[in-house]
Each structure stands twice: as C-alpha cells, then as structure tokens.
Design an enzyme around this catalytic site. Structure first.
Site, mmCIF file in Angstrom:
data_model
loop_
_atom_site.group_PDB
_atom_site.id
_atom_site.type_symbol
_atom_site.label_atom_id
_atom_site.label_comp_id
_atom_site.label_asym_id
_atom_site.label_seq_id
_atom_site.Cartn_x
_atom_site.Cartn_y
_atom_site.Cartn_z
ATOM 1 N N ASN A 1 52.531 40.478 42.329
ATOM 2 C CA ASN A 1 51.064 40.648 42.005
ATOM 3 C C ASN A 1 50.742 42.147 42.068
ATOM 4 O O ASN A 1 50.352 42.482 43.426
ATOM 5 C CB ASN A 1 50.026 39.708 42.476
ATOM 6 C CG ASN A 1 48.939 39.686 41.985
ATOM 7 O OD1 ASN A 1 48.612 41.023 41.512
ATOM 8 N ND2 ASN A 1 47.917 38.984 42.446
ATOM 9 N N HIS B 1 47.832 38.399 33.511
ATOM 10 C CA HIS B 1 47.947 39.119 34.830
ATOM 11 C C HIS B 1 49.045 38.325 35.555
ATOM 12 O O HIS B 1 49.064 37.033 35.526
ATOM 13 C CB HIS B 1 46.459 38.946 35.643
ATOM 14 C CG HIS B 1 46.706 39.232 36.978
ATOM 15 N ND1 HIS B 1 47.159 40.314 37.448
ATOM 16 C CD2 HIS B 1 46.306 38.580 38.075
ATOM 17 C CE1 HIS B 1 47.239 40.503 38.871
ATOM 18 N NE2 HIS B 1 46.649 39.183 39.252
ATOM 19 N N CYS C 1 41.687 41.771 40.177
ATOM 20 C CA CYS C 1 42.827 41.792 39.478
ATOM 21 C C CYS C 1 42.537 41.671 37.833
ATOM 22 O O CYS C 1 43.172 41.951 36.986
ATOM 23 C CB CYS C 1 43.426 40.574 39.691
ATOM 24 S SG CYS C 1 44.369 40.627 41.322
#
Ligand code: UT7
Length: 329
Positions: free
Chosen positions: A286, A256, A116
């Site tokens: 996500n 993020h 990520c």
C-alpha cells in the site's frame, strides 16, 4: 455530465525506489510469516527508500517522467498539486520543493491531504481548475515515503506499506484520457480508525510521543477494512449512475491498492469479475496516494486499455475519505 472545458490526462509517470523489502525480510524482523501476509493482504514485497530520501525526491522523478510523456516543459506548468501523508516536512509544502527541483518557475504549488484517497481528490481539483478555464496545465502528484511513518515493531501495520510516487499531467482539451466525472466523500466521525497521532498541533512532538511510538501510523484494520468495501462500492455505483452507465460498462477498475481482499470483496459486491480490477499490490504493498498514479502509469505503458475504453479510479483512506473518477481512455 459536468460542464466547462474538457480536462484530460496527457502524460503519466511513476517512480519506485530500488530497495525491496520482502515478506521474508519482515519475518526476520518480527513475528510474522510470508504465508500470513500473502494470504491476508496479497502483498509479497514492497519498495523502501534509503535514509535521506524524502517524498519530493520520488515525486521529482515521477513528475519529470510524466512531463516528458506529455511533451510539456516544466515552465509550462500552471499548478502543482501533491497528495501526500508523508510530506518532506510539515511546511513548506512538498509541492514547493518539487516546483524548485523540476524548474516549474511559472507554477503555483500546494499540497492536499486526503490520505490514501488523496490522488483522486487532487485529480478532482485539477479537473476543476482546468474545466473552469483558470488553468491550462496542472501537474498532479501522489508521493509517499510510508516507511518513514511505519512502526516496524507493529506487525499489524508494517506489513502493509511501501514507498513510491506517481504523477499525471492534466491539460485542457481532448488530446488525452478525459477525466469525465469525479465523486468525493468523507466521514470525519470515523477519523480515529486510521491516524498518525503525534507531530501536529494537537499532540506536538515530545520525548513522550517518541517513546509511545505516536509518530507512527495507527490503524484499526478490521473496521477500516469493512468501511473500505462499503464506500468503494457506493462511490463506484454513484459514478456509474452519474454517467448513465451500469457498473459492468467499466472496462477496468483501478483501485487504491490497500488489501487484495478489500478489492476482491468490492468487485464481488459490484458483480464484476476480479480480472477487471488492476492489481499490483503484490509488488508494492500500500503506497497510499501513490498507488493509483503508479497503476495508471503501468496500464498506459503496458497498453492495457485502448482508446474509447472507460476506466474508473476508486480510492479509500484515512479521514475517512473516499472518491472515484471516471476516465475515458
Ligand atoms: O489504505 C487504506 C487503509 N488501510 C486499509 O485499508 C487496511 C485495512 N485492513 C486490513 O488490510 C486488515 O485488517 C489487516 C491486514 C491490517 C489485518 O488483517 P485481518 O485479517 O483484519 O487480521 P486481524 O487484525 O483480524 O488479525 C487476525 C489475527 C490476530 O491473531 P489472533 O488474535 O486471531 O490470535 C492477529 O494478531 O492475525 C494476527 N496478525 C498477524 N499474524 C501474523 C495480525 N498481523 C499479523 C501478521 N502476521 N503480520
């Protein structure tokens, strides 16, 4: 201040697949509720690709939009760096597929893996190539088909992830949003907290790995949650100090999008109002390394920052990895 040529973001683009998977859809598939997901994660819905669509397909759309925004032809791109944990295949790189599909005949291409945090890592590499004078134009892509590695029988992970792609063009000079500094970190001793165990050289694909669902994401959520807050706060604080700034001087934090509660807790620890964090997790979930470039695209298109403002990108993910990047708008 870091030395060399200035490196700036001169174009941005993103692409989300049309198909929407809502919390109510998930609650029909397994034992969960819209209320639990919204409260514990901030997610209402996420986008999911149709069968047959790969990360490079999403990346191509985002890349063409970013190139168009930068007024750069694909043939002018010197390098393509793609961050993804869901490459089209183990090799060749997804960047090579993008290179061919967009017609970037003069570009080198490679993928980078920092889960990520990958987009911030890739941006840092692009900045270094441009700052050194080795490259003039780099296309940086974050593209993920997380639905392909998500176990839709595991309610603790499948509620989190969505598909999407974002891209930016990084070029030498002042004509864009300057990438001022980047800070990266990692801790491999905590690798087991977030993994996709099978399909690599350690545990090659076999009937057993398929039966045990080992080709899907395994997440130790609570532990990752804690580490995310600690390291996001730390890497923002470091970035502020490196730029002789206070954290309050950042006009916007672009995190993020992993969990609304992680973002809120990090903002609180930094003493910053929640409103300073850009949030779109409710709509996309996500999307791993695509989340930050998608957010940047929305911020640019929505005129949410003005020239002279300072934003900080901050990411955290499997590895463990984390990173931040200060951008002068
Ligand atoms: O992108 C970077 C990497 N990823 C992350 O940053 C993710 C970080 N972690 C998280 O976001 C959170 O830990 C999760 C959202 C994954 C889980 O939230 P949590 O608040 O940590 O919940 P939990 O795992 O502690 O579970 C609490 C309860 C459990 O029930 P019991 O044992 O208290 O009876 C779970 O079984 O919630 C239950 N639960 C659910 N209930 C309804 C877990 N998932 C669900 C669900 N629906 N989807």
């Amino acid at each position: 201040m870091e030395k060399g040529y200035k490196a700036s973001i001169t174009g941005v683009g993103s692409f989300l697949p049309e198909k929407v998977l809502t919390n109510d859809d998930l609650s029909k598939m397994l034992d969960t509720t819209d209320e639990w997901i919204t409260k514990r994660t901030g997610i209402s819905e996420r986008r999911i690709v149709e069968n047959g669509v790969a990360a490079s397909d999403l990346a191509v759309e985002a890349s063409l939009r970013a190139l168009d925004d930068a007024n750069v032809l694909p043939t002018e791109v010197d390098l393509i760096i793609t961050s993804t944990v869901t490459p089209d295949c183990l090799f060749p790189s997804t960047s090579c597929y993008i290179q061919e599909k967009i017609g970037a005949q003069n570009a080198g291409s490679f993928d980078l893996l920092a889960a990520c945090s990958g987009f911030v890592y890739a941006l840092s590499v692009a900045k270094s190539f441009v700052a050194s004078g080795a490259m003039k134009t780099v296309l940086v892509v974050g593209a993920e088909c997380m639905s392909k590695i998500t176990d839709y029988t595991d309610r603790s992970t499948c509620i989190l992830f969505g598909d999407g792609a974002g891209a930016v063009v990084v070029q030498q000079g002042n004509g864009g949003r300057e990438i001022v500094t980047t800070h990266l970190g990692s801790d491999g001793s905590q690798a087991e907290l977030l993994t996709l165990p099978a399909g690599g050289s350690k545990l090659p694909a076999s009937h057993e790995t398929v039966e045990s669902h080992s080709h899907y994401i395994k997440l130790r959520g609570k532990e990752v949650f804690k580490q995310a807050i600690i390291n996001m706060v730390d890497v923002i604080t470091k970035a502020a100090a490196a730029n002789d700034m206070q954290v309050e001087d950042f006009d916007m934090v672009i995190p993020h999008q992993s969990n609304i509660r992680i973002i809120e807790a990090a903002m609180e620890k930094l003493g910053l109002p929640r409103e300073k964090a850009y949030i779109n997790i409710n709509r996309y979930g996500n999307t791993s390394s695509a989340s930050i470039p998608i957010a940047i695209d929305e911020i640019v298109k929505g005129d949410l920052l003005k020239p002279g403002d300072t934003a900080i990108l901050v990411a955290f993910g499997g590895g463990l990895t984390w990173g931040s990047s200060v951008i002068k708008w």
